[in-house]
Write a protein that holds these residues in place. Structure first.
Motif, PDB file in Angstrom:
ATOM      1  N   UNK A 113      42.962   4.042  -8.265  1.00 55.21           N
ATOM      2  CA  UNK A 113      41.866   3.066  -8.235  1.00 55.21           C
ATOM      3  C   UNK A 113      40.496   3.715  -8.459  1.00 55.21           C
ATOM      4  N   UNK A 114      40.378   5.006  -8.156  1.00 54.51           N
ATOM      5  CA  UNK A 114      39.109   5.688  -8.393  1.00 54.51           C
ATOM      6  C   UNK A 114      38.806   5.745  -9.884  1.00 54.51           C
ATOM      7  N   UNK A 115      39.788   6.154 -10.680  1.00 56.00           N
ATOM      8  CA  UNK A 115      39.565   6.205 -12.124  1.00 56.00           C
ATOM      9  C   UNK A 115      39.381   4.812 -12.707  1.00 56.00           C
ATOM     10  N   UNK A 116      40.122   3.843 -12.197  1.00 58.73           N
ATOM     11  CA  UNK A 116      39.924   2.458 -12.650  1.00 58.73           C
ATOM     12  C   UNK A 116      38.516   1.975 -12.295  1.00 58.73           C
ATOM     13  N   UNK A 117      38.037   2.373 -11.119  1.00 58.66           N
ATOM     14  CA  UNK A 117      36.686   2.006 -10.694  1.00 58.66           C
ATOM     15  C   UNK A 117      35.601   2.655 -11.531  1.00 58.66           C
ATOM     16  N   UNK A 118      35.946   3.697 -12.249  1.00 58.71           N
ATOM     17  CA  UNK A 118      34.982   4.327 -13.142  1.00 58.71           C
ATOM     18  C   UNK A 118      35.093   3.799 -14.573  1.00 58.71           C
ATOM     19  N   UNK A 119      36.252   3.277 -14.949  1.00 58.71           N
ATOM     20  CA  UNK A 119      36.467   2.781 -16.317  1.00 58.71           C
ATOM     21  C   UNK A 119      36.111   1.301 -16.436  1.00 58.71           C
ATOM     22  N   UNK A 120      36.500   0.511 -15.467  1.00 62.10           N
ATOM     23  CA  UNK A 120      36.338  -0.944 -15.534  1.00 62.10           C
ATOM     24  C   UNK A 120      34.873  -1.410 -15.608  1.00 62.10           C
ATOM     25  N   UNK A 121      33.918  -0.765 -14.960  1.00 58.09           N
ATOM     26  CA  UNK A 121      32.554  -1.293 -14.988  1.00 58.09           C
ATOM     27  C   UNK A 121      31.987  -1.542 -16.387  1.00 58.09           C
ATOM     28  N   UNK A 122      32.296  -0.695 -17.348  1.00 55.06           N
ATOM     29  CA  UNK A 122      31.791  -0.894 -18.706  1.00 55.06           C
ATOM     30  C   UNK A 122      32.269  -2.231 -19.265  1.00 55.06           C
ATOM     31  N   UNK A 123      33.567  -2.469 -19.168  1.00 55.12           N
ATOM     32  CA  UNK A 123      34.132  -3.700 -19.708  1.00 55.12           C
ATOM     33  C   UNK A 123      33.689  -4.924 -18.892  1.00 55.12           C
ATOM     34  N   UNK A 124      33.580  -4.752 -17.590  1.00 56.10           N
ATOM     35  CA  UNK A 124      33.108  -5.820 -16.721  1.00 56.10           C
ATOM     36  C   UNK A 124      31.674  -6.205 -17.090  1.00 56.10           C
ATOM     37  N   UNK A 125      30.832  -5.213 -17.299  1.00 58.79           N
ATOM     38  CA  UNK A 125      29.446  -5.455 -17.669  1.00 58.79           C
ATOM     39  C   UNK A 125      29.361  -6.230 -18.986  1.00 58.79           C
ATOM     40  N   UNK A 126      30.076  -5.777 -19.985  1.00 54.76           N
ATOM     41  CA  UNK A 126      30.044  -6.440 -21.296  1.00 54.76           C
ATOM     42  C   UNK A 126      30.498  -7.894 -21.193  1.00 54.76           C
ATOM     43  N   UNK A 127      31.572  -8.128 -20.455  1.00 57.11           N
ATOM     44  CA  UNK A 127      32.113  -9.487 -20.320  1.00 57.11           C
ATOM     45  C   UNK A 127      31.139 -10.398 -19.578  1.00 57.11           C
ATOM     46  N   UNK A 128      30.557  -9.881 -18.497  1.00 55.78           N
ATOM     47  CA  UNK A 128      29.630 -10.702 -17.716  1.00 55.78           C
ATOM     48  C   UNK A 128      28.344 -11.003 -18.493  1.00 55.78           C
ATOM     49  N   UNK A 129      27.853 -10.041 -19.259  1.00 54.29           N
ATOM     50  CA  UNK A 129      26.658 -10.278 -20.070  1.00 54.29           C
ATOM     51  C   UNK A 129      26.947 -11.347 -21.121  1.00 54.29           C
TER      52      UNK A 129
END
Length: 184
Positions: free
Chosen positions: A138-154
């Motif tokens: 989950x640590x690595x997922x927590x570092x990878x997911x924010x980029x995609x989460x940010x793009x989707x939310x924007x």
């Protein structure tokens, strides 16, 4: 010769105003303020740049208008409405990214907390390798997911806020049209 022209025109008193704006919106603001009797102050031919926040350069626009302008009170009221609408558009533009950035940062911090747990598990006596691996995923997922989460939310916020921004722009055009009619 210049004095003769000044004598023929007579004295005109002016009000002065300085507006700080992003260079990409300067033309829009100048056009808007002209509808309320403001004109660029020719005594300052170049607007000065004030700094660089990212790629958005701020500039100072210097304006002036005659103190004896007709319908001054109504023009001032319309100008305040114009400025309020411009500020609302700026707020809506910032809202496109602010929530997304907050969520992405939160997920990144949670990922970092899992990585800290993973490191503590591997450095413990005796080392807990399996727990370290379980916490690292989950640590690595927590570092990878924010980029995609940010793009989707924007993208979602942009779809949601674009009609509101366009509505405010139409309101601004209506206000400017009223101001222009009062001038001429």
């Amino acid at each position: 010769m210049e004095d003769a022209k000044t004598m023929q025109r007579g004295f005109t008193g002016y009000e002065y105003k300085e507006v700080t704006a992003e260079s990409s919106r300067a033309s829009f603001l100048i056009d808007g303020y002209e509808c309320f009797g403001w004109e660029l102050d020719e005594n300052f031919p170049e607007s000065r740049k004030t700094g660089n926040a990212g790629n958005l350069k701020k500039m100072v626009i210097r304006l002036r208008r005659s103190r004896k302008i007709v319908n001054k009170m109504e023009l001032t009221r319309l100008q305040r409405n114009f400025e309020a609408c411009v500020n609302e558009i700026d707020t809506l533009e910032k809202a496109k990214t602010s929530t997304a950035a907050l969520c992405a940062i939160t997920v990144g911090i949670i990922g970092t907390a899992f990585m800290a747990g993973s490191v503590f598990a591997v450095t413990a006596e005796p080392p807990r390798i399996i727990l370290s691996v379980i916490l690292a995923v989950p640590a690595f997922l927590g570092w990878i997911i924010p980029y995609f989460l940010y793009k989707r939310m924007v993208r979602k916020q942009t779809e949601k806020l674009t009609p509101l921004i366009e509505e405010k722009q139409e309101e601004i055009y209506g206000i400017c049209e009223k101001g222009s009619k009062l001038l001429y």
